[in-house]
Design a protein around this motif. Structure first.
Motif, PDB file in Angstrom:
ATOM      1  N   GLY A 454      -5.819  -2.940  -0.353  1.00  0.00           N
ATOM      2  CA  GLY A 454      -6.328  -2.088   0.525  1.00  0.00           C
ATOM      3  C   GLY A 454      -7.687  -2.388   1.052  1.00  0.00           C
ATOM      4  O   GLY A 454      -8.060  -1.455   2.021  1.00  0.00           O
ATOM      5  N   SER A 455      -8.594  -3.188   0.618  1.00  0.00           N
ATOM      6  CA  SER A 455      -9.867  -3.511   0.952  1.00  0.00           C
ATOM      7  C   SER A 455     -10.072  -5.051   1.145  1.00  0.00           C
ATOM      8  O   SER A 455      -9.596  -5.841   0.549  1.00  0.00           O
ATOM      9  N   SER A 456     -11.261  -5.278   2.017  1.00  0.00           N
ATOM     10  CA  SER A 456     -11.497  -6.599   2.379  1.00  0.00           C
ATOM     11  C   SER A 456     -12.139  -7.337   1.142  1.00  0.00           C
ATOM     12  O   SER A 456     -12.565  -6.557   0.093  1.00  0.00           O
ATOM     13  N   ALA A 490      -1.442  -0.843   2.842  1.00  0.00           N
ATOM     14  CA  ALA A 490      -1.202  -1.894   1.597  1.00  0.00           C
ATOM     15  C   ALA A 490      -0.899  -1.485   0.487  1.00  0.00           C
ATOM     16  O   ALA A 490      -0.306  -1.684  -0.509  1.00  0.00           O
ATOM     17  N   VAL A 491      -1.699  -0.285   0.092  1.00  0.00           N
ATOM     18  CA  VAL A 491      -1.622   0.493  -1.266  1.00  0.00           C
ATOM     19  C   VAL A 491      -0.355   1.220  -1.509  1.00  0.00           C
ATOM     20  O   VAL A 491       0.285   0.840  -2.416  1.00  0.00           O
ATOM     21  N   GLY A 492      -0.146   1.816  -0.453  1.00  0.00           N
ATOM     22  CA  GLY A 492       1.529   2.422  -0.023  1.00  0.00           C
ATOM     23  C   GLY A 492       2.491   1.442  -0.312  1.00  0.00           C
ATOM     24  O   GLY A 492       3.456   1.850  -1.268  1.00  0.00           O
ATOM     25  N   LYS A 493       2.524   0.384   0.146  1.00  0.00           N
ATOM     26  CA  LYS A 493       3.508  -0.738   0.231  1.00  0.00           C
ATOM     27  C   LYS A 493       3.624  -1.191  -1.200  1.00  0.00           C
ATOM     28  O   LYS A 493       4.780  -1.404  -2.041  1.00  0.00           O
ATOM     29  N   LEU A 494       2.524  -1.408  -2.013  1.00  0.00           N
ATOM     30  CA  LEU A 494       2.657  -1.939  -3.287  1.00  0.00           C
ATOM     31  C   LEU A 494       3.088  -1.006  -4.462  1.00  0.00           C
ATOM     32  O   LEU A 494       3.898  -1.190  -5.211  1.00  0.00           O
TER      33      LEU A 494
END
Length: 538
Positions: A454-456, A490-494
Motif C-alpha cells: 500500500g506504500s511506495s 492494495a491492503v484490502g485486496k491482499l
C-alpha cells in the motif's frame, strides 16, 4: 513373692515405666489380662532355623526359645539375669547378647543355578506391557507404564497439542504454548519446535492458547479490538505511509518506522525494552529473540528476517535480567514486535489473570504491540538451506537483505544489488503449513500494524488500531516524513486474498462470534486427529 488376681505366685519386680510410690492406690498398672508370656517360639517372629550365636540347637525341640545367657522373653528374674541391662529390640534378636553387643552371623550361601525371584512368571507379564511392545524401546514411555490410571475427560495434555499441531506440521512457532504453561514444562527443541521438558499436568492451557489449536483467533480479534476489527484495513483509527528521514534507515526494512517508533518509546521512557528479532551469531539469517534496550541496539537489528523466533517463549525476564539491572520486574514495560499470530497469543494471555510462572511478569509487562503484515513465514532450514543455498546456489553469507513484496521473494547482496526475484509461491514448500490457515494479514489485535503493501518504495504502511498505538505515533510523528496511506485498496485486496486462502485451508468453521476456546474433541472431529493420544503411548 506376690499373688495375682488368679492366685498365681509371681515375683515382686519393678515394672518399667511405672513410678515408685508408697501409696499402692496411687499407681495404676494396666491389666495384663490373660496374655501369655512372650517367647520367640510363641510369637509371629519365631522362625525355623533361626541363627544362634551360642551354639545351641535352634530347632523346636531345643527348649523354650531363650538363649542360656540372654533371656528375651522376660521370664527369668533379675537375679537370674544378673545386673547387666538387657538390650534387645523387643522381639528377641538372635545375635544380640545380654549387654546389647552384636555377635557374629553365619549366612547360608544361596543355591547355585536357582533363581532368587519370588515370582514364577516372566517380568514382562507382570508390569502390563501392551502386546507387541518391547521393553527396551524408547517408545515404551512413562505414561505407558502408569497402568490403570484413568484420565479425566476435561483434561487436555501437551500430547494433544503435539498430535494435532506440531506433528501435523501446523505449528507456526509463535511460542504461546511455552509462555502459557503454568508448570514451565514446555521448552524449545533443536528443531525450533515446542517440546515437553517436564511432566505434563494436563492443565489444558497450551492447547487453549495455541492459535492453531484451541484458540479461535477470529474471536480474539473482536474481544481485543471490537466489532469493527474483523473487516480489515479501513476500519482502524487511521492509516499513513511513512518513513524515518535518517541515514540509518538504509539497512532498515522500507521506511524504518518500526525502529523509529521503538527508539522514541525508549527515549520517552514509555518502555524499558523491546522484544525484537536479531540474526543468530552462529547461523546466518536465522532469527532469534532479542531484548533491545538502547537505540543503538534497535538500529543494529533493523530489518526483517523471515523465520519465527517463538517470541512469546522468550518472555521469561530472568533471561534478560542482565539487560534490566536494578529494575523491579513489576515496574517493567516492554514493546513486542511480532507476526499477527504472536500478537493474538499475547492478547489472549493478557486477558486472564493466571499465573504463567516464569513468563508471568514478561507477559504482563508488554504494553505496546506492533504487528508486521504477514501472509506466511518460513522454516529457516527449508528456506535458507534447501531453497536458496541448495537449489539456487545462494550462500547465506552472500545475503545482505531479503524482502517479500508484490508477491515476489527478493534477495539482495551486501551492496544492495538484487540477486534473486522470484514468485513467492515457488517457496511454498519452505513455508510454515499453519500459515495457510491464518486470515489475519494485518494484525487485527495489535496497537500498530506496519508493512510495505500500500506504500511506495522506501515508505512503510502504518495502521493505528488503538489509543496506545495513537500515543506511540504522536510521540514519533516529529521524526517522520508521512502522508495518507497511498493505496488502501492494495491492503484490502491482499487481506481478502489471505482470508480466502485461510477459508480453503481451515478444517473448522470460521466464526468470530463462536466461543474463544475450541475443545480438543471438536478439533479432532474436524481435523481427523486421534482422541486421547496421551493414552496411546504418544
Amino acid at each position: 513373692m506376690g499373688t495375682d488376681e488368679n492366685g498365681d505366685d509371681r515375683p515382686n519386680r519393678h515394672l518399667p515405666g511405672v513410678p515408685e510410690s508408697d501409696d499402692d492406690e496411687a499407681v495404676v498398672v494396666p491389666d495384663a489380662g490373660s496374655a501369655a508370656p512372650r517367647s520367640r517360639d510363641g510369637t509371629d517372629h519365631a522362625r525355623d532355623g533361626a541363627i544362634r550365636t551360642d551354639g545351641a540347637d535352634s530347632s523346636a525341640d531345643a527348649g523354650d526359645g531363650c538363649a542360656p545367657d540372654a533371656c528375651t522373653c522376660d521370664e527369668k528374674s533379675t537375679a537370674e539375669r544378673g545386673s547387666k541391662p538387657v538390650v534387645t529390640d523387643g522381639a528377641g534378636v538372635a545375635n544380640v547378647d545380654d549387654g546389647g553387643e552384636l555377635g557374629d552371623l553365619e549366612f547360608t550361601d544361596p543355591a547355585e543355578n536357582v533363581s532368587q525371584d519370588v515370582y514364577d512368571d516372566a517380568p514382562d507379564t507382570r508390569v502390563g506391557v501392551p502386546e507387541g511392545v518391547d521393553l527396551e524401546t524408547p517408545a515404551y514411555s512413562i505414561r505407558s507404564e502408569m497402568n490403570d490410571i484413568e484420565t479425566p475427560d476435561e483434561k487436555t495434555w501437551f500430547h494433544e497439542l503435539d498430535e494435532a499441531v506440531i506433528d501435523e506440521g501446523r505449528c507456526i512457532q509463535c511460542g504461546t504454548c511455552v509462555a502459557a504453561c503454568p508448570s514451565d514444562s514446555i521448552g524449545v527443541g533443536d528443531d525450533d519446535l515446542p517440546k515437553l521438558v517436564k511432566m505434563c499436568t494436563g492443565c489444558s492451557m497450551c492447547w487453549d492458547f495455541c492459535p492453531r489449536g484451541g484458540l479461535r483467533y477470529e474471536r480474539q480479534w473482536k474481544i481485543t479490538g471490537g466489532e469493527d476489527n474483523v473487516k480489515g484495513a479501513g476500519d482502524p483509527i487511521t492509516e499513513f505511509s511513512a518513513k524515518v528521514d535518517d541515514d540509518w534507515t538504509d539497512g532498515a526494512q522500507d521506511g524504518g518506522v518500526v525502529t523509529g517508533i521503538l527508539a522514541t518509546l525508549l527515549e520517552e521512557g514509555e518502555i524499558d525494552g523491546a522484544l525484537i528479532a536479531t540474526e543468530s551469531d552462529d547461523e546466518p539469517w536465522k532469527a532469534e529473540s532479542f531484548l533491545a534496550t538502547t537505540e543503538e541496539e534497535l538500529i543494529e537489528n533493523a530489518g526483517t528476517v523471515y523465520n519465527q523466533t517463538l517470541a512469546l517463549g522468550n518472555l521469561d525476564l530472568k533471561q534478560w535480567e542482565h539487560k534490566l539491572p536494578e529494575k523491579e520486574w513489576d515496574d517493567i514495560s516492554l514493546a513486542l514486535v511480532g507476526t499477527p499470530c504472536e500478537i493474538e497469543g499475547i492478547r489472549a494471555l493478557q486477558d486472564f489473570e493466571w499465573d504463567y510462572q516464569a513468563h508471568d511478569e514478561g507477559i504482563q509487562a508488554v504494553e505496546y504491540t506492533i504487528a508486521l503484515m504477514c501472509t506466511k513465514n518460513f522454516n529457516y532450514y527449508s528456506l535458507i538451506g534447501e531453497q536458496l543455498e541448495e537449489k539456487r546456489d545462494i550462500a547465506p553469507d552472500e545475503i545482505g537483505k531479503m524482502d517479500v513484496l508484490h508477491g515476489k521473494m527478493m534477495v539482495y547482496d551486501h551492496d544492495g544489488e538484487m540477486i534473486l526475484e522470484e514468485d513467492v509461491e515457488n517457496f511454498h514448500d519452505a513455508a510454515l503449513k499453519g500459515c495457510d490457515e491464518c486470515a489475519d494479514f494485518t494484525g487485527f489485535c495489535s496497537d500498530v500494524t506496519v508493512g510495505s503493501v500500500g506504500s511506495s518504495d522506501e515508505y512503510s504502511s502504518v495502521i493505528l488500531r488503538t489509543e496506545q498505538g495513537v500515543n506511540a505515533w504522536e510521540l514519533t510523528e516529529p521524526k517522520l516524513d508521512y502522508h495518507d496511506l497511498e493505496d488502501k485498496s492494495a491492503v484490502g485486496k491482499l487481506q481478502g486474498w489471505d482470508k480466502k486462502k485461510a477459508f480453503e485451508s481451515l478444517e473448522r468453521p470460521f466464526d468470530p462470534d463462536a466461543p474463544r476456546f475450541i475443545d480438543y474433541t471438536d478439533h479432532a472431529e474436524n481435523y481427523g486427529t486421534a482422541l486421547n493420544p496421551h493414552d496411546q503411548g504418544h
